[in-house]
Design a protein around this motif. Structure first.
Motif, short mmCIF file in Angstrom:
data_model
loop_
_atom_site.label_atom_id
_atom_site.label_comp_id
_atom_site.label_asym_id
_atom_site.label_seq_id
_atom_site.Cartn_x
_atom_site.Cartn_y
_atom_site.Cartn_z
N ALA A 202 7.29 -1.29 -6.18
CA ALA A 202 7.64 -0.58 -4.83
C ALA A 202 9.12 -0.68 -4.65
N SER B 142 10.77 2.00 -6.59
CA SER B 142 10.65 3.31 -5.75
C SER B 142 11.71 3.32 -4.63
N SER C 56 0.72 -1.21 0.14
CA SER C 56 -0.09 0.12 -0.07
C SER C 56 0.71 1.13 -0.05
N LYS C 57 0.29 2.33 -0.32
CA LYS C 57 1.05 3.63 -0.40
C LYS C 57 1.51 4.13 0.94
N ASP C 58 0.63 3.79 2.06
CA ASP C 58 1.24 3.95 3.27
C ASP C 58 2.37 3.10 3.77
N LYS D 214 5.27 4.67 2.37
CA LYS D 214 5.74 5.83 2.85
C LYS D 214 6.47 5.64 4.25
#
Length: 501
Positions: free
Chosen positions: A403, A406, A354-356, A359
Motif C-alpha cells: 500500500a 502504491s 483495504s482497497k477502499d 482509494k
C-alpha cells in the motif's frame, strides 16, 4: 481557590480573563483525575452510593468545570463552530465569564437547546447527520462524560474498542488477528446497525443509567430536538452525532453483546508470573462503536446469529443494515475499520489496508494537488506531508508495504504532472536538476527521486520510509481509569511514544 466551593461571584468583570489565565492546570487536572480514579474504584467495589456521591462532587467542582470548558473552547476542533445560539468562547475573558456563569447555576436545572443539524456527505454518496450543540450544552455534556465514563469503564466489555480511553482501531484489529490467525473460527458475521445513532431507544439508555444523579439532565439532552433549515424537530429516539456525550451513551446502549452471545472469561495466572484471560463460549466478537464482527467455528452457529441477536436488537430499537450485514469466511476475507483481513494460501493471517482505504487516500492526495495548482512546491509539501505521514502512521501496524508503494507511485505521477504544469516552458531535464538534486553520502535517504524545494531544502516525504511495526493490543478489560493499572499504561505510553516517533 478551593475545589470544594460550589459557587463563585465576581464583582468585577475585568477579572474574568485573569480568573482563567491564572489557572493552575497541573493541579486542576490532577484533582479531576483523582476523582475519576475514585469513581472507577468505587464502581469496581460495588459501592453504588459512593459512586453517586463522587459523581456529584466532581460535577460541582470548579476543577471539572474548567477542564470541561477548556476541552470545548480550546482543545476540540469544533471550538469555532457555534450551535443554534451563535455563541462562542474564544478568549480568556469569555472562558472566565462562562465559568462563573455555570458555577453559579444548578446543574440539574439546565435546559439544553436544540442541536443545529447539518448533513455531512459520505463516500457512498449518502449523507450523515451531524448535530452541533451550543457551547454551554457541550460543557454540560463534557461534565457528564467526565463522571459517567469511569463508572462505565468498569462495566464495558473487553471487546469494545470505539470511543474509549486508551483504545483505538489497531487494538480492534489485533483482536481480529487473535481470533482468526489459528483458523479455528472460520466463519464471520459482518454486522452493522442501521442508522444506529439515529434510532437508539431513549428508554433503554435511561434504564441503563438508573441511579445516576444527573439522569434527568441526560434525558433532557436526548429529548432536546434539533433545528434544520430553520425548522424545529423533536427527538424521540437516537443520540445526535456531534455531541460530546453521544459516543459514550451509544457505547452504554450497545453494551451487552458478549452477554447476548454467552461469552465469558477465565482468568489464568501462570506460574511464570503473568496473567492471561481465556475466552469461553462458541463465539468470538469484536466491536468498534456500531461496527462489529462475530466469529464462529461452523456454518450452523454463524447462521444462527440473527435469531440470537433479535432480543438484543429489539431492546435497543435497532435493526441490522441489509447492505452492510453478511456472512463470509476468513479465507474469502472481509473488511473492517479500513482494513482487509484474510487467511492467505500459505495459511497466514494477513491484515492490510483495504482497497477502499487506498482509494480514499489517493482521492485525498489528489484534492491537495488540485488545490495547490499555481502554488510553489513548498506550499504543496506543507499540505501533503502531514497527510502522507498521518496515513502511514495509521497503516504501519499492518501489512502495508504494498500500500505504501502504491501511494508513493501515485504521488510521484501527480508530482511530475504538477511540476510540468508549474513550469510549462521548461524541459524535463531542467525540472529534474531543479527539484531532484543529487543526494549527499550522509543523507538519510539515498533515493534520487525525492522532491526537494530548491529555496528551503524541504523534502516531500515517502510512505515507504515508514517502518512496519506491530501494535500490541491493550490487555483484556484494562482501563487507564484504574489506578492499579498505572504502571501498565505508563509503560504502554512509553512504548507507543517510541512506536510513533
Amino acid at each position: 481557590m478551593s475545589y470544594a466551593q460550589n459557587s463563585i461571584v465576581l464583582e468585577s468583570t475585568t477579572s474574568y480573563a485573569t480568573l482563567w489565565s491564572d489557572t493552575d492546570w497541573k493541579k486542576t487536572y490532577k484533582y479531576v483525575d483523582k476523582q475519576r480514579f475514585r469513581i472507577f474504584r468505587a464502581e469496581s467495589e460495588g459501592d453504588s452510593r459512593k459512586v453517586r456521591d463522587l459523581q456529584r462532587m466532581l460535577v460541582r467542582s470548579p476543577a471539572a468545570l474548567k477542564v470541561a470548558i477548556k476541552r470545548v473552547t480550546q482543545t476540540n476542533k469544533g471550538k469555532r463552530t457555534p450551535g443554534v445560539d451563535g455563541y462562542l468562547a474564544l478568549s480568556d475573558f469569555e472562558r472566565g465569564k462562562l465559568f462563573v456563569k455555570i458555577m453559579n447555576r444548578n446543574v440539574n436545572k439546565h435546559k439544553p437547546k436544540p442541536v443545529y443539524r447539518t448533513q455531512i456527505p459520505k463516500s457512498n454518496g449518502k449523507t450523515r447527520s451531524l448535530g452541533i450543540p451550543t457551547i454551554i450544552d457541550r460543557v454540560y455534556q463534557e461534565l457528564l462524560r467526565l463522571v459517567l465514563e469511569p463508572q462505565w469503564e468498569v462495566r464495558f466489555e473487553p471487546i469494545s474498542y470505539g470511543f474509549r480511553p486508551a483504545r483505538r482501531v489497531h487494538d480492534a484489529m489485533e483482536r481480529v488477528f487473535f481470533n482468526i490467525h489459528n483458523r479455528k473460527f472460520k466463519y464471520v458475521f459482518e454486522g452493522d446497525f442501521k442508522a444506529c445513532f439515529d434510532t437508539l431507544s431513549h428508554k433503554f439508555i435511561i434504564e441503563q443509567l438508573n441511579g445516576f444523579p444527573y439522569i434527568n439532565l441526560v434525558e433532557k439532552f436526548l429529548k432536546a430536538g434539533y433545528m434544520e433549515n430553520g425548522e424545529f424537530f423533536s427527538t424521540n429516539q437516537g443520540t445526535p452525532q456531534g455531541g460530546l456525550l453521544s459516543p459514550l451513551l451509544a457505547n452504554i446502549a450497545l453494551h451487552g453483546l458478549e452477554k447476548c452471545l454467552n461469552i465469558s472469561y477465565h482468568e489464568y495466572h501462570s506460574n511464570k508470573g503473568y496473567t492471561t484471560f481465556i475466552t469461553r463460549g462458541k463465539y468470538r466478537v469484536v466491536r468498534y462503536a456500531d461496527d462489529f464482527l462475530i466469529f464462529a467455528r461452523n456454518k450452523e452457529d454463524i447462521e444462527a446469529i440473527p435469531n440470537i441477536l433479535k432480543e438484543y436488537l429489539d431492546d435497543r430499537s435497532l435493526i441490522l443494515s441489509e447492505d452492510k450485514t453478511c456472512f463470509t469466511t476468513i479465507f474469502k476475507g472481509f473488511n473492517f475499520l479500513g482494513f482487509n483481513a484474510k487467511i492467505g494460501k500459505d495459511d497466514k493471517c494477513i491484515i492490510k489496508p483495504s482497497k477502499d482505504s487506498i482509494k480514499k487516500a489517493k482521492a485525498k492526495i489528489k484534492d491537495i494537488f488540485e488545490y495547490s495548482k499555481g502554488q510553489n512546491v513548498e506550499y504543496l509539501m506543507d499540505r501533503l506531508n502531514p497527510v502522507i505521514d498521518g496515513i502511514a502512521e495509521f497503516w504501519k501496524p499492518m501489512v502495508s508495504s504494498k500500500a505504501f508503494s502504491s501511494i508513493d507511485n501515485y504521488i510521484w505521477k501527480k508530482t511530475w504532472k504538477f511540476l510540468k504544469h508549474l513550469h510549462p516552458n521548461k524541459s524535463s531535464g531542467w525540472i529534474v536538476n531543479k527539484y531532484f538534486p543529487k543526494r549527499e553520502k550522509n543523507d538519510e535517504h539515498q533515493d534520487k527521486w525525492i522532491l526537494t524545494d530548491p529555496n528551503t531544502g524541504k523534502q516531500l516525504n515517502k510512505m515507504s520510509w515508514t517502518n512496519i511495526e506491530r501494535h500490541t493490543m491493550i490487555k483484556h478489560n484494562y482501563s487507564p481509569l484504574d489506578k492499579s493499572k498505572s504502571d501498565y499504561f505508563y509503560k504502554r505510553s512509553i512504548s507507543t511514544t517510541n512506536h510513533f516517533r
